[in-house]
Design a protein around this motif. Sequence first.
Motif, PDB file in Angstrom:
ATOM      1  N   GLY A   1       0.647  -0.913  -0.061  1.00 39.65           N
ATOM      2  CA  GLY A   1       0.553   0.258   0.130  1.00 39.65           C
ATOM      3  C   GLY A   1       0.571   1.196   0.044  1.00 39.65           C
ATOM      4  O   GLY A   1       0.253   2.416  -0.033  1.00 39.65           O
ATOM      5  N   MET A   2       2.187   1.092  -0.256  1.00 41.88           N
ATOM      6  CA  MET A   2       2.994   2.825  -0.247  1.00 41.88           C
ATOM      7  C   MET A   2       2.478   3.230  -1.720  1.00 41.88           C
ATOM      8  O   MET A   2       2.541   2.597  -2.948  1.00 41.88           O
ATOM      9  N   ARG A   3       3.158   4.938  -1.325  1.00 43.08           N
ATOM     10  CA  ARG A   3       3.156   5.002  -2.183  1.00 43.08           C
ATOM     11  C   ARG A   3       4.118   4.920  -3.584  1.00 43.08           C
ATOM     12  O   ARG A   3       5.528   4.734  -3.152  1.00 43.08           O
ATOM     13  N   LEU A   4       3.662   4.614  -4.821  1.00 42.80           N
ATOM     14  CA  LEU A   4       4.819   4.010  -6.539  1.00 42.80           C
ATOM     15  C   LEU A   4       5.168   5.504  -7.050  1.00 42.80           C
ATOM     16  O   LEU A   4       4.330   6.141  -7.017  1.00 42.80           O
ATOM     17  N   VAL A   5       6.207   5.083  -7.522  1.00 43.99           N
ATOM     18  CA  VAL A   5       7.206   6.058  -8.362  1.00 43.99           C
ATOM     19  C   VAL A   5       6.880   4.484  -9.506  1.00 43.99           C
ATOM     20  O   VAL A   5       7.397   3.451  -9.695  1.00 43.99           O
ATOM     21  N   GLY A   6       6.122   5.014 -10.340  1.00 42.31           N
ATOM     22  CA  GLY A   6       6.478   4.817 -12.120  1.00 42.31           C
ATOM     23  C   GLY A   6       7.279   5.537 -13.179  1.00 42.31           C
ATOM     24  O   GLY A   6       6.322   5.957 -13.419  1.00 42.31           O
ATOM     25  N   SER A   7       7.149   4.794 -14.795  1.00 44.51           N
ATOM     26  CA  SER A   7       7.772   4.695 -15.179  1.00 44.51           C
ATOM     27  C   SER A   7       7.755   3.506 -16.393  1.00 44.51           C
ATOM     28  O   SER A   7       7.845   2.803 -16.001  1.00 44.51           O
ATOM     29  N   ARG A   8       7.546   4.546 -17.719  1.00 44.23           N
ATOM     30  CA  ARG A   8       8.067   3.827 -18.901  1.00 44.23           C
ATOM     31  C   ARG A   8       9.808   3.621 -19.246  1.00 44.23           C
ATOM     32  O   ARG A   8       9.564   4.367 -19.902  1.00 44.23           O
ATOM     33  N   PRO A   9      10.795   3.177 -18.434  1.00 45.08           N
ATOM     34  CA  PRO A   9      11.865   3.068 -19.225  1.00 45.08           C
ATOM     35  C   PRO A   9      12.308   3.204 -20.742  1.00 45.08           C
ATOM     36  O   PRO A   9      10.922   2.211 -21.241  1.00 45.08           O
ATOM     37  N   GLN A  10      13.503   2.763 -21.508  1.00 47.09           N
ATOM     38  CA  GLN A  10      13.440   2.443 -22.413  1.00 47.09           C
ATOM     39  C   GLN A  10      12.165   2.512 -24.086  1.00 47.09           C
ATOM     40  O   GLN A  10      11.970   1.779 -24.971  1.00 47.09           O
ATOM     41  N   ASN A  11      11.817   4.145 -23.212  1.00 50.74           N
ATOM     42  CA  ASN A  11      10.940   4.578 -24.222  1.00 50.74           C
ATOM     43  C   ASN A  11       9.478   3.710 -25.076  1.00 50.74           C
ATOM     44  O   ASN A  11       9.291   3.391 -25.945  1.00 50.74           O
ATOM     45  N   GLY A  12       9.969   2.781 -23.361  1.00 51.87           N
ATOM     46  CA  GLY A  12       8.424   2.168 -23.561  1.00 51.87           C
ATOM     47  C   GLY A  12       8.049   0.397 -23.686  1.00 51.87           C
ATOM     48  O   GLY A  12       6.901  -0.215 -23.568  1.00 51.87           O
ATOM     49  N   ASP A  13       9.619  -0.059 -23.624  1.00 52.06           N
ATOM     50  CA  ASP A  13       9.309  -0.928 -24.086  1.00 52.06           C
ATOM     51  C   ASP A  13       9.807  -1.850 -23.012  1.00 52.06           C
ATOM     52  O   ASP A  13       9.320  -3.207 -22.534  1.00 52.06           O
ATOM     53  N   ALA A  14       9.675  -0.902 -21.475  1.00 54.53           N
ATOM     54  CA  ALA A  14       9.283  -1.489 -19.722  1.00 54.53           C
ATOM     55  C   ALA A  14       8.623  -0.943 -19.271  1.00 54.53           C
ATOM     56  O   ALA A  14       8.377   0.784 -19.348  1.00 54.53           O
ATOM     57  N   GLN A  15       8.238  -1.386 -18.377  1.00 53.50           N
ATOM     58  CA  GLN A  15       6.864  -0.784 -17.249  1.00 53.50           C
ATOM     59  C   GLN A  15       7.989  -0.786 -15.787  1.00 53.50           C
ATOM     60  O   GLN A  15       8.071  -2.608 -14.584  1.00 53.50           O
ATOM     61  N   VAL A  16       8.037   0.211 -15.362  1.00 54.66           N
ATOM     62  CA  VAL A  16       8.925  -0.273 -13.749  1.00 54.66           C
ATOM     63  C   VAL A  16       8.026   0.247 -12.684  1.00 54.66           C
ATOM     64  O   VAL A  16       7.619   1.817 -12.834  1.00 54.66           O
ATOM     65  N   TRP A  17       8.255  -0.035 -11.599  1.00 54.72           N
ATOM     66  CA  TRP A  17       8.073   0.321 -10.414  1.00 54.72           C
ATOM     67  C   TRP A  17       8.102  -0.013  -9.293  1.00 54.72           C
ATOM     68  O   TRP A  17       9.001  -1.154  -9.251  1.00 54.72           O
ATOM     69  N   THR A  18       8.393   0.989  -7.974  1.00 50.10           N
ATOM     70  CA  THR A  18       9.399   1.044  -6.927  1.00 50.10           C
ATOM     71  C   THR A  18       8.237   2.111  -5.799  1.00 50.10           C
ATOM     72  O   THR A  18       7.695   2.929  -6.842  1.00 50.10           O
ATOM     73  N   SER A  19       8.803   2.009  -4.465  1.00 52.08           N
ATOM     74  CA  SER A  19       8.279   2.910  -3.899  1.00 52.08           C
ATOM     75  C   SER A  19       9.737   3.464  -2.676  1.00 52.08           C
ATOM     76  O   SER A  19       9.790   3.938  -2.230  1.00 52.08           O
TER      77      SER A  19
ATOM     78  N   GLU B   1      20.063   7.733 -18.965  1.00 50.83           N
ATOM     79  CA  GLU B   1      19.779   6.389 -19.311  1.00 50.83           C
ATOM     80  C   GLU B   1      18.911   5.859 -19.510  1.00 50.83           C
ATOM     81  O   GLU B   1      18.371   5.042 -20.600  1.00 50.83           O
ATOM     82  N   LEU B   2      18.071   5.927 -18.625  1.00 44.22           N
ATOM     83  CA  LEU B   2      16.879   5.032 -18.955  1.00 44.22           C
ATOM     84  C   LEU B   2      15.524   5.902 -19.495  1.00 44.22           C
ATOM     85  O   LEU B   2      15.113   4.921 -20.368  1.00 44.22           O
ATOM     86  N   LYS B   3      15.993   6.858 -20.116  1.00 44.12           N
ATOM     87  CA  LYS B   3      15.217   7.005 -21.267  1.00 44.12           C
ATOM     88  C   LYS B   3      13.712   6.946 -20.808  1.00 44.12           C
ATOM     89  O   LYS B   3      12.506   6.517 -21.652  1.00 44.12           O
ATOM     90  N   GLU B   4      13.471   7.492 -19.581  1.00 41.21           N
ATOM     91  CA  GLU B   4      11.652   7.334 -19.659  1.00 41.21           C
ATOM     92  C   GLU B   4      10.702   8.188 -20.086  1.00 41.21           C
ATOM     93  O   GLU B   4      10.970   9.276 -20.685  1.00 41.21           O
ATOM     94  N   ASP B   5       9.288   7.314 -19.510  1.00 40.87           N
ATOM     95  CA  ASP B   5       8.182   7.990 -20.598  1.00 40.87           C
ATOM     96  C   ASP B   5       7.368   8.132 -18.796  1.00 40.87           C
ATOM     97  O   ASP B   5       7.682   7.257 -17.947  1.00 40.87           O
ATOM     98  N   GLU B   6       6.160   9.076 -18.890  1.00 41.18           N
ATOM     99  CA  GLU B   6       5.862   9.097 -17.698  1.00 41.18           C
ATOM    100  C   GLU B   6       4.809   8.465 -17.861  1.00 41.18           C
ATOM    101  O   GLU B   6       3.884   8.019 -19.420  1.00 41.18           O
ATOM    102  N   VAL B   7       4.713   7.872 -16.361  1.00 40.99           N
ATOM    103  CA  VAL B   7       3.244   7.055 -16.718  1.00 40.99           C
ATOM    104  C   VAL B   7       2.627   7.623 -15.792  1.00 40.99           C
ATOM    105  O   VAL B   7       2.202   8.183 -14.722  1.00 40.99           O
ATOM    106  N   SER B   8       1.098   8.090 -16.236  1.00 41.20           N
ATOM    107  CA  SER B   8      -0.520   9.458 -16.249  1.00 41.20           C
ATOM    108  C   SER B   8      -0.110   9.054 -14.312  1.00 41.20           C
ATOM    109  O   SER B   8      -0.807   7.896 -13.827  1.00 41.20           O
ATOM    110  N   GLY B   9       0.024  10.405 -14.358  1.00 39.01           N
ATOM    111  CA  GLY B   9      -0.627  10.173 -12.239  1.00 39.01           C
ATOM    112  C   GLY B   9       0.384   9.345 -11.567  1.00 39.01           C
ATOM    113  O   GLY B   9       0.302   9.787 -10.152  1.00 39.01           O
ATOM    114  N   HIS B  10       1.279   9.494 -12.392  1.00 38.63           N
ATOM    115  CA  HIS B  10       2.828   9.035 -10.608  1.00 38.63           C
ATOM    116  C   HIS B  10       4.214   9.395 -11.472  1.00 38.63           C
ATOM    117  O   HIS B  10       4.615   9.727 -12.197  1.00 38.63           O
TER     118      HIS B  10
END
Length: 445
Positions: free
Chosen positions: A156-174, A292-301
Motif C-alpha cells: 500500500g505504499m505510494r508508488l513511483v513508476g515510469s516506462r523506461p527505454q521508450n516504453g519497452d518496459a514498465q517499472v514500479w518501486t516505492s 540512460e533510462l530514457k523514461e516516459d511518464e505513467v499517468s498520475g505517477h
Amino acid sequence: MATTNPFGLNIHQQRDALYAELHSRPFQVIPSPARISYLAVMMDAEEKESDFDHFCGLLRRFGAVVPGEDSVCLEIGFGHLRIRREKHLEFISYLIVNEGAPFVSDPWVNNGLSCLPKDWLAGMPGTVISALHVAIEDARDGAEPDLAQVKSHFEGMRLVGSRPQNGDAQVWTSFQVHSDGCGRMMVFNRGMSNSQLGRMVQRLIEIETYRLMALMGLPLARYYNQKLAKRDKQLAEITAQLSETEEEVDEQEVLAKIIRMAAWVEAARAKTTFRFSATAAYHDLVLKRLSELKEDEVSGHLTVTEFMTRRLTPAVRTCNATGEHLENLSRRIDRVSDMMRTRVEMAIQSQNQHLLASMDRRSKIQLAMQHTVEGLSVAAISYYSIGLIKYLIDAAYENGAPINKSLAIGIAVPVMIGGVWWATRRIHKRFLKLAKEQMEIGEGH
C-alpha cells in the motif's frame, strides 16, 4: 615489455590488463520472468579480505568451483541460481538471480536471498546499506499490469513508476523499506531482449544503491550545520570586538579562542571532506543512470527521474553547502588570525620602542655616573699617589736632601692629578676603540 604476437612487436606489460579493465564488469543477461535480490555491503579493507573467504565458503556449499584469487567481479552459476559479486570503493555488492524457481502469485517469495543459507547471510562481514528485491515479469504477450494489483505488492505504499527505454518496459518501486527489511522493484518486460533487460535492471539497481550512498553525507551535513551557526556567531563577536571596541583587548586570550576554533574547523573538514566528495560523485552517477533510462511518464505517477530530482538533489545541495560553509569559515578564521598576528606584532614593536627608549635613558644615566665615577677615581688615585710621594719626600729630607718639603709636595699635587687624568682618558679611549672594532666585526658577519 613482452613479445606475444606473431609480428615480433614489443607489447607493453600492462596492455592486457588495460583491455581486461574495460570488460571487468560486463552487463547482466537476465531473462523474464526472473527473481533477483541485491545486497550492497559496506566494508573496510580487512572485511573485504575476509569476505572473499566467506564467499568461497558459500561456493563450496553449492559444490561450485572456487576461484583461485579475488577479483573486481566474480560471477558463479549453479543450476537455476546465479551469483555475481563486485568490489567497489566503499562496498561489495551481491546480485543473486533466481531464473528457474516456480513463480507464485506473490513475487517476493522465491527471491534470490531465500535461496541462500541464513547462517551464511548472518555471518557476512560488514554492514548492509542496500537490500533490494527485483521481480521481473514477462508482459510481452499480455495486457498492461493492473495498477491495484501492483500496489498490493508494495504493502500500500505510494508508488513511483515510469516506462523506461521508450516504453519497452514498465517499472514500479516505492523507494522505501518494506516489512522484510528490503526495498522492492517490479519490472514488466514489454519488448526488451535479455541483454537489454539486464542493462536496464543494472541501471535501476545502481540508482537505488548510489542514491543511498549519496545520502550518507546528509546526517553529517545536518550535524555540522547546527555547529557552524554557533561558530559563525563566535567569530562575528571576535571580529566586532577587534574592530569596534576602544578598550584594551587581551590579544593572547583572543588568539587562543581563534586557535581553538581553527582546530575545530580543520577537524570537521577532515571528517567531512571525503564523505561530501563521495556524495557529489555518487549523485553524478545517479544522474547519469537516470538519463540512460530514457523514461516516459505513467499517468498520475512521478517518474524515477522526477522523484530523484525532487528528493535527492536538495540533500546533495545541503552537503555541498555545508562543505562550502566549512571552507568559507576556515578562510575567515585565517583572515582574523592574520589580523590578530598583526596586532600582536604591532604591540610587540611598541613595547620594543618603549624598551629601547628606556635603555637609552639608562645608558645616558650610566654614562653620567661613569663620568662622575671617573672624576672621583682620579681624585682618589691622586690622593693616594700624593701620599706615597710625601713618604718619599720625607725620607729624602730626613736623609739630608736639600729640598723644600712643602714646596715639593705642592708641586707634586697638580702633576700627579694631571698624570692620573691623562692615564684614565687613555684607558677609556682604548676600551671605546675595542668596542667599536667588535661592532664592526659583528656587522660584517
